[in-house]
Write an enzyme that holds these catalytic residues in place. Structure first.
Site, short mmCIF file in Angstrom:
data_model
loop_
_atom_site.label_atom_id
_atom_site.label_comp_id
_atom_site.label_asym_id
_atom_site.label_seq_id
_atom_site.Cartn_x
_atom_site.Cartn_y
_atom_site.Cartn_z
CE1 TYR A 295 53.11 37.95 108.37
CE2 TYR A 295 51.66 36.20 109.15
CZ TYR A 295 51.92 37.26 108.30
OH TYR A 295 50.98 37.62 107.36
CB CYS B 61 46.04 41.24 105.29
SG CYS B 61 46.17 41.11 107.08
#
Length: 337
Positions: free
Chosen positions: A178, A47
């Site tokens: 994203y 992440c």
């Protein structure tokens, strides 16, 4: 969010985090004072938001004061899991899923279980998952436990500029990839694509004649940008369709990213195998086969960058951190070679 379901017509990140802070005097609505060995940072190398906390913890030398639990790269809709540990249980918290720490404090916690998170070891309860404030507090509130020679990642005279840079880098780059990848409509994807590459062009220009984003040393701003750049060619370019060009085709950004990667505390926290497994396996609505690409070739990360010619000193008056503890080394299969 159902397993593997991430695409939205126009992706908007939920930024409503647990905002509790751990401070040197425990001030605030709840008392969470800085105490060595009381808290555990739960992260995942896959992440980018968690990777920031791993880097900052390492640069500041907080390993002996703030333990770290690492989740595996893949998860389902319930939670990140400790599948890297023997028996799939975190050896300090004694839990299989990070979700257990969230529910220990909020039995009806309605939101996603995110990393990084800091957990209070004595109670097993999550304290915060506010990743942006978390790293700033590691720099400013945990100073009594910094290593000798730790860099000042958030120097007071530069905070306004760091904050300003961080704001647009977050909106247009960190989150911008994203918005491209999770866009469910052509129009929203194209808007996000233009915004992302406009920001990357802005960074390319900024970094052409300066070694670091703000000032002449590494700061929080560099940490935040790095974790997106290091994932760009491996996942964002293909998986998220951020494909106008690769990072390796933008000379200043590519040199800057390699400079940081080769700086102790940065590249030695990066696990490319876990990064690729996370994105290509977890995002099933984007990559339904679950096939993880064999490439790209990672050898370029170790090539000379010559950025030292621009001046600056990565650690200022400080020094580089020593090698990572043996139990925190990135496995060989995840390293650039």
């Amino acid at each position: 969010m159902a397993s593997g379901t991430y695409v939205e017509d126009d992706f908007q990140r939920d930024t409503d985090y647990i905002e509790d802070r751990i401070t040197r005097d425990g001030a605030g609505d709840r008392e969470w004072p800085v105490e060595p060995n009381r808290y555990r940072l739960v992260a995942a190398r896959a992440c980018p938001w968690a990777n920031r906390a791993i880097i900052v913890r390492r640069l500041l030398g907080l390993e002996d004061a703030l333990g770290m639990g690492l989740c595996g790269p893949t998860h389902d809709e319930r939670s990140w899991t400790f599948d890297l540990d023997p028996g799939g249980v975190d050896p300090v918290l004694g839990i299989e899923r990070l979700r257990e720490a969230y529910l220990a404090r909020f039995p009806d916690y309605p939101k996603g279980i995110t990393v990084p998170a800091v957990v209070d070891v004595p109670t097993g309860r999550v304290v915060t998952n506010d990743f942006a404030q978390m790293t700033l507090d590691l720099s400013t509130e945990w100073t009594a436990h910094h290593r000798d020679g730790a860099p000042d990642l958030y120097p007071e005279p530069l905070r306004d500029e760091i904050d300003e840079v961080n704001a647009w880098v977050y909106a247009d780059v960190n989150n911008g990839v994203y918005r491209c990848g999770f866009a469910g409509k052509q129009a929203s994807y194209e808007r996000s694509y233009r915004r992302l590459f406009g920001a990357l062009d802005r960074l390319e220009k900024r970094l052409t004649d300066r070694r670091f984003l703000v000032g002449d040393t590494i700061t929080e701003a560099d940490v935040r940008l790095f974790t997106t750049l290091v994932r760009f060619d491996a996942v964002y370019h293909g998986h998220f369709k951020a494909n106008r060009n690769k990072l390796s085709e933008m000379p200043a950004l590519w040199g800057y990213a390699r400079d940081l990667f080769q700086t102790p505390g940065f590249g030695d926290t990066v696990d490319f195998a876990q990064i690729k497994a996370h994105y290509y396996v977890v995002h099933k609505d984007i990559n339904p086969t679950g096939i993880v690409p064999a490439g790209p070739d990672l050898a370029g990360w170790l090539t000379p960058h010559h950025r030292e010619q621009l001046g600056g000193r990565p650690f200022g008056e400080g020094t580089a951190p020593s090698a990572p503890p043996a139990d925190e080394l990135v496995p060989q299969e995840g390293r650039a070679a």
